[in-house]
Motif scaffolding. Structure first.
Motif, PDB file in Angstrom:
ATOM      1  N   VAL A   1      33.415 -41.381 -71.944  1.00  0.00           N
ATOM      2  CA  VAL A   1      32.243 -41.915 -71.240  1.00  0.00           C
ATOM      3  C   VAL A   1      30.967 -41.586 -72.004  1.00  0.00           C
ATOM      4  O   VAL A   1      30.072 -42.424 -72.179  1.00  0.00           O
ATOM      5  N   PHE A   2      30.892 -40.332 -72.490  1.00  0.00           N
ATOM      6  CA  PHE A   2      29.708 -39.925 -73.244  1.00  0.00           C
ATOM      7  C   PHE A   2      29.584 -40.726 -74.545  1.00  0.00           C
ATOM      8  O   PHE A   2      28.479 -41.136 -74.931  1.00  0.00           O
ATOM      9  N   ALA A   3      30.699 -40.963 -75.235  1.00  0.00           N
ATOM     10  CA  ALA A   3      30.669 -41.737 -76.486  1.00  0.00           C
ATOM     11  C   ALA A   3      30.232 -43.175 -76.233  1.00  0.00           C
ATOM     12  O   ALA A   3      29.477 -43.752 -77.025  1.00  0.00           O
ATOM     13  N   TYR A   4      30.715 -43.759 -75.129  1.00  0.00           N
ATOM     14  CA  TYR A   4      30.317 -45.125 -74.798  1.00  0.00           C
ATOM     15  C   TYR A   4      28.807 -45.186 -74.535  1.00  0.00           C
ATOM     16  O   TYR A   4      28.122 -46.106 -74.990  1.00  0.00           O
ATOM     17  N   ALA A   5      28.294 -44.182 -73.792  1.00  0.00           N
ATOM     18  CA  ALA A   5      26.853 -44.141 -73.533  1.00  0.00           C
ATOM     19  C   ALA A   5      26.079 -43.925 -74.827  1.00  0.00           C
ATOM     20  O   ALA A   5      25.004 -44.515 -75.035  1.00  0.00           O
ATOM     21  N   LEU A   6      26.624 -43.102 -75.711  1.00  0.00           N
ATOM     22  CA  LEU A   6      25.962 -42.819 -76.986  1.00  0.00           C
ATOM     23  C   LEU A   6      25.820 -44.083 -77.833  1.00  0.00           C
ATOM     24  O   LEU A   6      24.824 -44.268 -78.531  1.00  0.00           O
ATOM     25  N   ALA A   7      26.809 -44.953 -77.767  1.00  0.00           N
ATOM     26  CA  ALA A   7      26.794 -46.157 -78.597  1.00  0.00           C
ATOM     27  C   ALA A   7      25.966 -47.291 -78.005  1.00  0.00           C
ATOM     28  O   ALA A   7      25.608 -48.223 -78.732  1.00  0.00           O
ATOM     29  N   HIS A   8      25.641 -47.236 -76.701  1.00  0.00           N
ATOM     30  CA  HIS A   8      25.009 -48.380 -76.052  1.00  0.00           C
ATOM     31  C   HIS A   8      23.700 -48.063 -75.335  1.00  0.00           C
ATOM     32  O   HIS A   8      23.058 -48.986 -74.821  1.00  0.00           O
ATOM     33  N   LEU A   9      23.295 -46.790 -75.295  1.00  0.00           N
ATOM     34  CA  LEU A   9      22.101 -46.432 -74.520  1.00  0.00           C
ATOM     35  C   LEU A   9      21.069 -45.729 -75.391  1.00  0.00           C
ATOM     36  O   LEU A   9      21.416 -45.127 -76.409  1.00  0.00           O
ATOM     37  N   PRO A  10      19.795 -45.777 -74.994  1.00  0.00           N
ATOM     38  CA  PRO A  10      18.766 -45.002 -75.697  1.00  0.00           C
ATOM     39  C   PRO A  10      19.011 -43.503 -75.541  1.00  0.00           C
ATOM     40  O   PRO A  10      19.776 -43.055 -74.683  1.00  0.00           O
ATOM     41  N   SER A  11      18.322 -42.727 -76.366  1.00  0.00           N
ATOM     42  CA  SER A  11      18.597 -41.289 -76.442  1.00  0.00           C
ATOM     43  C   SER A  11      18.357 -40.573 -75.111  1.00  0.00           C
ATOM     44  O   SER A  11      19.176 -39.742 -74.689  1.00  0.00           O
ATOM     45  N   HIS A  12      17.265 -40.877 -74.404  1.00  0.00           N
ATOM     46  CA  HIS A  12      16.984 -40.152 -73.159  1.00  0.00           C
ATOM     47  C   HIS A  12      18.004 -40.492 -72.076  1.00  0.00           C
ATOM     48  O   HIS A  12      18.336 -39.646 -71.239  1.00  0.00           O
ATOM     49  N   HIS A  13      18.548 -41.703 -72.081  1.00  0.00           N
ATOM     50  CA  HIS A  13      19.600 -42.058 -71.134  1.00  0.00           C
ATOM     51  C   HIS A  13      20.901 -41.324 -71.483  1.00  0.00           C
ATOM     52  O   HIS A  13      21.643 -40.897 -70.591  1.00  0.00           O
ATOM     53  N   VAL A  14      21.175 -41.191 -72.784  1.00  0.00           N
ATOM     54  CA  VAL A  14      22.374 -40.475 -73.212  1.00  0.00           C
ATOM     55  C   VAL A  14      22.311 -39.012 -72.790  1.00  0.00           C
ATOM     56  O   VAL A  14      23.314 -38.419 -72.353  1.00  0.00           O
ATOM     57  N   ILE A  15      21.150 -38.406 -72.906  1.00  0.00           N
ATOM     58  CA  ILE A  15      20.980 -37.010 -72.481  1.00  0.00           C
ATOM     59  C   ILE A  15      21.276 -36.869 -70.992  1.00  0.00           C
ATOM     60  O   ILE A  15      21.955 -35.923 -70.557  1.00  0.00           O
ATOM     61  N   PHE A  16      20.807 -37.811 -70.196  1.00  0.00           N
ATOM     62  CA  PHE A  16      21.032 -37.754 -68.758  1.00  0.00           C
ATOM     63  C   PHE A  16      22.510 -37.920 -68.426  1.00  0.00           C
ATOM     64  O   PHE A  16      23.067 -37.172 -67.607  1.00  0.00           O
ATOM     65  N   VAL A  17      23.180 -38.892 -69.078  1.00  0.00           N
ATOM     66  CA  VAL A  17      24.608 -39.098 -68.845  1.00  0.00           C
ATOM     67  C   VAL A  17      25.397 -37.881 -69.288  1.00  0.00           C
ATOM     68  O   VAL A  17      26.314 -37.412 -68.587  1.00  0.00           O
ATOM     69  N   GLY A  18      25.055 -37.318 -70.455  1.00  0.00           N
ATOM     70  CA  GLY A  18      25.764 -36.140 -70.942  1.00  0.00           C
ATOM     71  C   GLY A  18      25.607 -34.936 -70.020  1.00  0.00           C
ATOM     72  O   GLY A  18      26.568 -34.188 -69.784  1.00  0.00           O
ATOM     73  N   SER A  19      24.405 -34.756 -69.477  1.00  0.00           N
ATOM     74  CA  SER A  19      24.179 -33.635 -68.554  1.00  0.00           C
ATOM     75  C   SER A  19      25.015 -33.791 -67.288  1.00  0.00           C
ATOM     76  O   SER A  19      25.622 -32.823 -66.800  1.00  0.00           O
ATOM     77  N   CYS A  20      25.042 -35.012 -66.737  1.00  0.00           N
ATOM     78  CA  CYS A  20      25.831 -35.252 -65.527  1.00  0.00           C
ATOM     79  C   CYS A  20      27.331 -35.086 -65.812  1.00  0.00           C
ATOM     80  O   CYS A  20      28.075 -34.529 -64.981  1.00  0.00           O
ATOM     81  N   ALA A  21      27.800 -35.560 -66.962  1.00  0.00           N
ATOM     82  CA  ALA A  21      29.211 -35.398 -67.315  1.00  0.00           C
ATOM     83  C   ALA A  21      29.573 -33.928 -67.489  1.00  0.00           C
ATOM     84  O   ALA A  21      30.643 -33.469 -67.061  1.00  0.00           O
TER      85      ALA A  21
END
Length: 377
Positions: free
Chosen positions: A91-111
């Motif tokens: 999930v984190f890798a998918y977000a990393l490839a398709h989202l801006p950096s601040h959105h990726v940080i938020f997804v990674g924190s929640c994961a």
């Protein structure tokens, strides 16, 4: 990574987790959660242009992973811990490839929070420590990925800019060379018309006067000389017309430029020519002025246009004025007069005409006109 590769990896991880747990552990609730997880994963590509919704979807996926393996994650010896971590990383890798950096940080924190919650409630320290260590390893890898991605984007933009400038300079050099040859041919034609042509005309007139004073064989001889002079004058006129026949080469240069831009898939041009335009007696200065104005308009369309399409119209007004109009879609209403527009205004002022720009109905419009040069005798 392609979408089907993500899907295949996700399916392998889930199937391996369910196989390890046994079919008896596949309850109805788990089947519903797996269905929801796959549904969010299939919807994700539709949200690629909506980062906020895609971020929310990735967070819900993390929550579903936590609920799917909650009881197994509470057991420190369960191999479901590994499968759940793999799903979180996916999930984190998918977000990393398709989202801006601040959105990726938020997804990674929640994961990360979802990954450590089950062992945290169970009181087991080792799964929490292992997950945090994994997060520490993933963090520099993520930073390296974004750094490389931004460097690649910058290099791509710079390459595209340099390529565009190179093509523009190449086109400008080719057209300038052609126009220089045209101007030289026109200059030679003018000199032949003004010097040789006038002298031959004067010679024919004097021979005719002299012939009228003679009689008999002498009159016939002078008449023969006059006929030779007349033929020489006709040959000179044909040579002048041949040299000067490309007087409308500025329009041909415009057509050549349009063909180049469309062949390079840079612009789509709707080009319309009114009656009599192609045979209009344009001087070299007027031909250059029209070409430079349209070239500048198309350059601005490439830089600031909302779409890669331009409309060009050439017309004769009343048979005495040459008019052109260039139109392209543009979102900005602010028209900044740079060096290019100022130079064009001065050029058309010297030609006795005008050129102006305006923004109308989300379209940028450049219009210009000047009086035609009278044909030489």
């Amino acid at each position: 990574m392609k979408f089907w590769m993500w899907l295949m990896l996700l399916s392998i991880i889930l199937l391996a987790a369910l196989w390890q747990q046994g079919l008896e552990s596949v309850t109805a609730n788990r089947m519903v959660m797996i269905a929801c997880f796959y549904a969010l994963f299939f919807i994700a590509p539709l949200l690629s242009n909506a980062p906020r919704f895609l971020t929310v979807g990735c967070i819900f996926q993390s929550v579903l992973i936590m609920l799917l393996f909650w009881q197994d994650l509470a057991d420190p010896i369960s191999t479901s811990i590994s499968f759940s971590i793999l799903l979180f990383l996916l999930v984190f890798a998918y977000a990393l490839a398709h989202l801006p950096s601040h959105h990726v940080i938020f997804v990674g924190s929640c994961a990360l929070l979802a990954a450590i919650m089950p062992p945290l409630f169970a009181g087991d320290v080792w799964p929490i420590v292992a997950t945090l260590l994994l997060a520490v390893i993933v963090l520099p890898a993520t930073m390296t990925y974004y750094s490389a991605k931004h460097a690649l984007q910058f290099s791509t933009i710079r390459y595209d800019t340099l390529l565009s400038e190179y093509k523009s300079l190449k086109r400008g050099h080719t057209v300038s060379e052609t126009l220089a040859r045209q101007q030289e041919r026109t200059r030679i034609a003018e000199q032949m018309h003004d010097s040789v042509g006038h002298q031959l005309t004067a010679l024919i007139f004097q021979l005719e006067v002299f012939r009228m004073r003679l009689e008999g064989q002498d009159q016939a001889t002078v008449g023969s000389l006059k006929k030779m002079a007349q033929e020489s004058l006709n040959e000179t006129r044909r040579a002048v017309q041949h040299l000067d026949k490309e007087e409308a080469h500025g329009i041909e240069a415009i057509q050549h430029l349009i063909r180049q831009l469309e062949a390079e898939n840079v612009l789509k041009v709707a080009f319309s020519v009114g009656e009599g335009v192609l045979s209009a007696p344009l001087s070299p200065e007027q031909s250059v002025g029209v070409y430079r104005a349209i070239q500048e308009a198309m350059t601005n369309a490439l830089k600031h246009g909302k779409q890669s399409s331009v409309s060009i119209q050439l017309q004769l007004l009343g048979g005495s004025s040459f008019f052109f109009r260039v139109e392209n879609e543009a979102s900005s209403k602010d028209i900044h007069k740079g060096f290019g527009l100022s130079a064009m205004e001065e050029r058309f002022r010297l030609l006795g005409g005008y050129i102006h720009t305006r923004h109308e109905h989300k379209h940028f419009i450049l219009e210009g006109s000047f009086p035609l040069t009278k044909e030489r005798d």
